[in-house]
Design a protein around this motif. Structure first.
Motif, short mmCIF file in Angstrom:
data_model
loop_
_atom_site.label_atom_id
_atom_site.label_comp_id
_atom_site.label_asym_id
_atom_site.label_seq_id
_atom_site.Cartn_x
_atom_site.Cartn_y
_atom_site.Cartn_z
N GLU A 11 4.64 -2.66 4.06
CA GLU A 11 3.71 -2.35 2.97
C GLU A 11 2.27 -2.63 3.39
O GLU A 11 1.36 -1.87 3.07
N ILE A 12 2.07 -3.71 4.11
CA ILE A 12 0.73 -4.05 4.59
C ILE A 12 0.26 -3.02 5.62
O ILE A 12 -0.87 -2.55 5.57
N ASN A 20 -6.98 4.25 7.03
CA ASN A 20 -7.34 4.86 8.32
C ASN A 20 -8.55 4.19 8.97
O ASN A 20 -9.44 4.85 9.49
N ARG A 21 -8.55 2.84 8.89
CA ARG A 21 -9.66 2.08 9.50
C ARG A 21 -9.23 0.63 9.64
O ARG A 21 -8.23 0.21 9.07
N ASN A 22 -10.04 -0.13 10.36
CA ASN A 22 -9.83 -1.57 10.45
C ASN A 22 -10.14 -2.16 9.08
O ASN A 22 -11.01 -1.67 8.37
N MET A 23 -9.43 -3.24 8.72
CA MET A 23 -9.62 -3.82 7.39
C MET A 23 -9.77 -5.33 7.44
O MET A 23 -9.10 -6.00 8.23
N MET A 24 -10.61 -5.82 6.56
CA MET A 24 -10.78 -7.26 6.39
C MET A 24 -9.66 -7.77 5.48
O MET A 24 -9.10 -7.02 4.67
N PHE A 25 -9.37 -9.05 5.56
CA PHE A 25 -8.32 -9.67 4.74
C PHE A 25 -8.54 -9.37 3.25
O PHE A 25 -7.62 -8.96 2.55
N SER A 26 -9.77 -9.56 2.77
CA SER A 26 -10.04 -9.36 1.34
C SER A 26 -9.78 -7.92 0.91
O SER A 26 -9.32 -7.67 -0.22
N GLU A 27 -10.03 -6.96 1.79
CA GLU A 27 -9.78 -5.55 1.48
C GLU A 27 -8.27 -5.29 1.37
O GLU A 27 -7.83 -4.54 0.50
N LEU A 32 -3.47 -4.39 -2.04
CA LEU A 32 -2.15 -4.85 -2.48
C LEU A 32 -2.13 -5.05 -3.99
O LEU A 32 -1.17 -4.68 -4.66
N HIS A 33 -3.20 -5.61 -4.53
CA HIS A 33 -3.27 -5.82 -5.98
C HIS A 33 -3.31 -4.50 -6.74
O HIS A 33 -2.70 -4.37 -7.80
N LYS A 34 -3.99 -3.50 -6.18
CA LYS A 34 -4.01 -2.17 -6.80
C LYS A 34 -2.60 -1.59 -6.88
O LYS A 34 -2.30 -0.83 -7.79
N LYS A 35 -1.77 -1.95 -5.89
CA LYS A 35 -0.38 -1.47 -5.87
C LYS A 35 0.55 -2.42 -6.62
O LYS A 35 1.76 -2.31 -6.51
N LYS A 40 0.82 -14.24 -3.12
CA LYS A 40 -0.27 -15.21 -2.95
C LYS A 40 -0.95 -14.96 -1.60
O LYS A 40 -0.35 -14.40 -0.68
N ASN A 41 -2.20 -15.39 -1.49
CA ASN A 41 -2.96 -15.20 -0.25
C ASN A 41 -2.24 -15.77 0.97
O ASN A 41 -2.25 -15.16 2.04
#
Length: 124
Positions: A11-12, A20-27, A32-35, A40-41
């Motif tokens: 899922e991650i 389609n890009r590099n992502m930061m943890f917060s992104e 995940l929350h949108k889905k 938990k973090n």
């Protein structure tokens, strides 16, 4: 070849592939929350760490934060997993996989027609 990954880890990866890009943890957490995942973090960090250990993700430091980079594209991952599955379950014989799909009504007539069309178009 990549180690087996869990459904949660997949899922991650899907989120990173979709963006389609590099992502930061917060992104990643935001997506995940949108889905509607309520992990938990610390759980998400564990999944990211496992994906890194399995060489599915690379981590790049951006200041004090981590940026996550998919090592394989989704297409590369699907090819690898499919090849491994067909090799392990059907001893490399794709015909066996297709026969199972047909015999157990796991593929519709419409899907068969599209598959035939795809085959004819790409058989050259």
């Amino acid at each position: 070849m990549a180690s087996l990954i869990s459904d949660s880890e997949l899922e991650i990866l899907k989120i990173i592939w979709e963006q389609n890009r590099n992502m930061m943890f917060s992104e990643i957490v935001d997506e995940l929350h949108k889905k509607e995942f309520t992990w938990k973090n610390n759980t998400i960090l564990t999944f990211l760490s496992r994906l890194t250990d399995k060489n599915m993700l690379k981590v790049q430091k951006k200041g004090r934060k981590n940026e996550y980079i998919a090592v394989l594209t989704e297409q590369e991952y699907l090819k690898q997993e499919t090849t491994e599955f067909v090799g392990k379950v059907y001893e490399g014989e794709v015909k066996g996989l297709i026969a199972t799909l047909v015999e157990n009504d796991l593929i519709s007539d419409d899907e068969m027609a599209k598959l035939k069309e795809y085959w004819e178009k790409n058989a050259e």
